[in-house]
Scaffold this active site. Structure first.
Site, mmCIF file in Angstrom:
data_model
loop_
_atom_site.group_PDB
_atom_site.id
_atom_site.type_symbol
_atom_site.label_atom_id
_atom_site.label_comp_id
_atom_site.label_asym_id
_atom_site.label_seq_id
_atom_site.Cartn_x
_atom_site.Cartn_y
_atom_site.Cartn_z
ATOM 1 N NE ARG A 104 -3.129 0.693 -0.607
ATOM 2 C CZ ARG A 104 -3.587 1.218 -2.216
ATOM 3 N NH1 ARG A 104 -3.036 2.102 -2.953
ATOM 4 N NH2 ARG A 104 -3.760 -0.563 -3.033
ATOM 5 C CE LYS A 139 -3.343 27.819 -5.071
ATOM 6 N NZ LYS A 139 -4.183 28.707 -6.481
ATOM 7 C CE LYS A 171 -0.512 35.076 -4.619
ATOM 8 N NZ LYS A 171 -1.503 33.573 -4.577
ATOM 9 C CD GLU A 201 -2.144 37.463 -7.551
ATOM 10 O OE1 GLU A 201 -2.335 35.758 -7.650
ATOM 11 O OE2 GLU A 201 -2.176 37.860 -6.406
ATOM 12 C CG ASP A 222 -4.827 35.880 -10.154
ATOM 13 O OD1 ASP A 222 -5.025 34.777 -10.091
ATOM 14 O OD2 ASP A 222 -5.647 36.074 -9.115
#
Length: 293
Positions: A104, A139, A171, A201, A222
């Protein structure tokens, strides 16, 4: 992919060891230990149940070897290679108990990383003929970033920054708290070393103009429309790297690449790409009456 460099074993070993310890618990594989004789040997096949790109074979081998150094693996498909549904990726030989105890963990790594590589390859193929590179983001699954970003490379993509100390990426929240784009850029530039690049951004053409006036190294465009991306690339005119981001799909990737952007960043490659279904199968006549010499 012949140019795909493997990850160093010193990186892989603790990740695989931790996964095995999690799965083996406090007493090991009590099911296999109870059912399978200690001297039973087996040859099992890693079979792809879907077509895709294979990634994670070093992790598979580590999973088996950490459980039992006597296990061997014979590859039928190389790392980064394409596999068809029903095709055998590798054969593993050794103690049947050990093979099942590591099964597994080995499959979890192989299915997850191959899924990322397969999804990346689909986007890379979608933008073929354009200059844009497919890149991933931060992410990622906590603790598995290095593996997931490796899988992106296995699928023909490229990596964005690995961590917060790789580069400055200003950002929307940074800009909101700093007050404006110029202030944020000036503060960043005064604090970093000469080797560190600055990306900003922006989500409008007006903000893009402000970033360009401050001479940034890259701009993250973006959630812009294809029309605005085309205009943005013309505005930049090669003065900075252009990166398109926001809800990129395989269907939309080609149109975005056609705008002339340098990079297309895709978060879902690492946070929600579907696995590639791979199984560890016992041959029809595979039982303890067939022992390896």
């Amino acid at each position: 992919m012949g140019s795909l460099a493997p990850l160093p074993q010193v990186i892989l070993e603790p990740i695989v060891r931790g996964a095995l310890l999690e799965d083996l618990g406090r007493a090991g594989d009590i099911t296999s230990d109870a059912i399978i004789p200690v001297d039973c040997k087996a040859t099992l096949a890693l079979n792809a149940r879907q077509a895709g790109v294979v990634a994670g074979l070093d992790l598979v081998m580590f999973a088996f070897l950490l459980v039992d150094p006597g296990i061997s693996m014979q590859l039928r498909c190389p790392e980064g290679g394409k596999v068809s549904a029903g095709e055998t990726i590798a054969l593993v030989n050794g103690s049947a108990r050990s093979l099942l105890s590591a099964e597994r963990t080995a499959l979890n790594f192989l299915c997850k990383l191959s899924g990322i590589a397969t999804a990346t390859a689909g986007l890379v193929n979608a933008v073929r003929g354009h200059n844009a590179k497919i890149v991933c983001t931060r992410k990622t699954t906590p603790g598995l970033r290095v593996l997931e970003k490796y899988a992106v490379r296995a699928g023909g993509g490229s990596n964005h920054r690995f961590a917060l100390d790789d580069a400055v990426l200003i950002k929307d929240n940074h800009i909101a708290i700093a007050g404006d784009i110029r202030t944020a850029i000036e503060r960043a530039r005064s604090a970093i070393g000469h080797m560190v690049k600055i990306e900003v951004e922006v989500d409008t053409l007006d903000r893009l103009e402000m970033a360009l006036q401050a001479s940034v190294d890259a701009v993250l465009l973006d959630n812009m429309s294809v029309e605005d991306l085309t205009t943005a690339v013309a505005m930049v005119g090669g003065r900075a790297i252009t990166e398109a981001s926001g809800r990129i799909t395989r269907a939309s990737a080609a149109g975005i690449a056609a705008t002339g952007v340098d990079l297309i960043s895709v978060g879902w490659l690492t946070h929600s790409a579907p696995i590639l279904d791979v199984g560890l199968d016992v041959p029809v006549d595979g039982n303890c009456s067939q022992r390896l010499n």
